[in-house]
Design a protein around this motif. Sequence first.
Motif, PDB file in Angstrom:
ATOM      1  N   GLU A   6       0.941  -1.109   0.151  1.00  0.00           N
ATOM      2  CA  GLU A   6      -0.057  -0.024   0.034  1.00  0.00           C
ATOM      3  C   GLU A   6       0.976   1.194   0.116  1.00  0.00           C
ATOM      4  OE1 GLU A   6      -0.510  -2.622   1.997  1.00  0.00           O
ATOM      5  OE2 GLU A   6      -2.193  -3.338   0.999  1.00  0.00           O
ATOM      6  N   ASP A   7       2.222   1.451   0.686  1.00  0.00           N
ATOM      7  CA  ASP A   7       2.967   2.478   1.001  1.00  0.00           C
ATOM      8  C   ASP A   7       3.544   2.308  -0.662  1.00  0.00           C
ATOM      9  OD1 ASP A   7       2.398   2.598   3.580  1.00  0.00           O
ATOM     10  OD2 ASP A   7       4.406   1.540   4.095  1.00  0.00           O
ATOM     11  N   VAL A   8       4.031   1.634  -1.145  1.00  0.00           N
ATOM     12  CA  VAL A   8       4.552   1.719  -2.642  1.00  0.00           C
ATOM     13  C   VAL A   8       3.614   2.349  -3.538  1.00  0.00           C
ATOM     14  CG1 VAL A   8       5.469   0.435  -4.462  1.00  0.00           C
ATOM     15  CG2 VAL A   8       6.316  -0.169  -2.129  1.00  0.00           C
ATOM     16  N   MET A  28      -1.433   3.289 -10.340  1.00  0.00           N
ATOM     17  CA  MET A  28      -0.798   2.164 -10.047  1.00  0.00           C
ATOM     18  C   MET A  28      -1.603   1.357  -8.973  1.00  0.00           C
ATOM     19  SD  MET A  28       1.968   2.672 -11.815  1.00  0.00           S
ATOM     20  CE  MET A  28       2.161   4.067 -12.630  1.00  0.00           C
ATOM     21  N   VAL A  29      -2.037  -0.103  -9.606  1.00  0.00           N
ATOM     22  CA  VAL A  29      -3.194  -0.454  -8.800  1.00  0.00           C
ATOM     23  C   VAL A  29      -2.612  -1.952  -8.112  1.00  0.00           C
ATOM     24  CG1 VAL A  29      -4.800   0.547  -9.954  1.00  0.00           C
ATOM     25  CG2 VAL A  29      -4.111  -1.579 -10.847  1.00  0.00           C
ATOM     26  N   ASP A  30      -1.417  -2.363  -8.664  1.00  0.00           N
ATOM     27  CA  ASP A  30      -1.003  -3.553  -8.031  1.00  0.00           C
ATOM     28  C   ASP A  30       0.548  -3.712  -8.203  1.00  0.00           C
ATOM     29  OD1 ASP A  30      -1.059  -5.988  -6.512  1.00  0.00           O
ATOM     30  OD2 ASP A  30      -1.617  -7.379  -8.152  1.00  0.00           O
ATOM     31  N   TYR A  31       1.230  -4.391  -6.927  1.00  0.00           N
ATOM     32  CA  TYR A  31       2.699  -4.514  -6.985  1.00  0.00           C
ATOM     33  C   TYR A  31       3.098  -5.771  -6.369  1.00  0.00           C
ATOM     34  CZ  TYR A  31       7.023  -3.665  -4.215  1.00  0.00           C
ATOM     35  OH  TYR A  31       8.121  -3.414  -3.776  1.00  0.00           O
ATOM     36  N   PHE A  35       7.106  -7.223 -10.095  1.00  0.00           N
ATOM     37  CA  PHE A  35       5.869  -6.534 -11.149  1.00  0.00           C
ATOM     38  C   PHE A  35       5.412  -5.275 -10.590  1.00  0.00           C
ATOM     39  CE2 PHE A  35       3.150  -9.232  -8.633  1.00  0.00           C
ATOM     40  CZ  PHE A  35       2.067  -8.572  -8.871  1.00  0.00           C
ATOM     41  N   LEU A  36       4.661  -4.590 -11.599  1.00  0.00           N
ATOM     42  CA  LEU A  36       3.821  -3.454 -11.011  1.00  0.00           C
ATOM     43  C   LEU A  36       2.867  -3.524 -12.307  1.00  0.00           C
ATOM     44  CD1 LEU A  36       3.577  -0.926  -9.349  1.00  0.00           C
ATOM     45  CD2 LEU A  36       4.997   0.312 -11.014  1.00  0.00           C
ATOM     46  N   VAL A  37       1.441  -3.398 -11.851  1.00  0.00           N
ATOM     47  CA  VAL A  37       0.505  -3.097 -12.395  1.00  0.00           C
ATOM     48  C   VAL A  37      -0.224  -1.650 -12.502  1.00  0.00           C
ATOM     49  CG1 VAL A  37      -1.891  -3.959 -13.138  1.00  0.00           C
ATOM     50  CG2 VAL A  37      -0.121  -5.461 -12.358  1.00  0.00           C
ATOM     51  N   ALA A 103       4.106  -4.506 -15.943  1.00  0.00           N
ATOM     52  CA  ALA A 103       5.499  -4.427 -15.900  1.00  0.00           C
ATOM     53  C   ALA A 103       6.143  -5.575 -15.437  1.00  0.00           C
ATOM     54  CB  ALA A 103       6.066  -3.042 -15.750  1.00  0.00           C
ATOM     55  N   SER A 104       7.036  -6.247 -16.042  1.00  0.00           N
ATOM     56  CA  SER A 104       7.927  -7.538 -15.330  1.00  0.00           C
ATOM     57  C   SER A 104       9.307  -7.102 -16.066  1.00  0.00           C
ATOM     58  CB  SER A 104       7.302  -8.655 -15.804  1.00  0.00           C
ATOM     59  OG  SER A 104       6.064  -9.015 -15.187  1.00  0.00           O
TER      60      SER A 104
END
Length: 141
Positions: A6-8, A28-31, A35-37, A103-104
């Motif tokens: 949540e902080d990221v 940004m919705v997932d980490y 990966f980052l989404v 992104a991966s």
Amino acid sequence: MQMTKEDVLAKANAASKNTLMETLDIVMVDYGEDFLVARMPVTSRVHQPDGVLHGGATAALAESVGSFASHIFIDTENMFVRGLEITANHLKSVKDGFIFAKASFLHKGRTTQLLDIKVTDEAGQLISICRLSTISLPKNK
């Protein structure tokens, strides 16, 4: 101290204020560990004149999530990240709803990074495949 998911996400989204990401409503919705989404709404603001998603908006989404991923996973106290090259292959048109870019890393080097970014619609159908190369350079102190 390790930052929570949540902080990221909150830090990444706060950094988007008054930028292209805010203009395009990219969030940004997932980490995860590798990966980052990000999510972007498909509205008339990102359409081509014929009413479908503009490839440039898709590329902006891909570069945004890829650059943030490099930023998150690199030592940004001493380094800064810049995009070097982006490619985008658009496979399917979208008129509305949301698209998601995941992104991966394909390569996570000290100096250069290569990211694979898959853009999908809400049903998980592949819209575009993008590749982003970034570079990490030392900050001048």
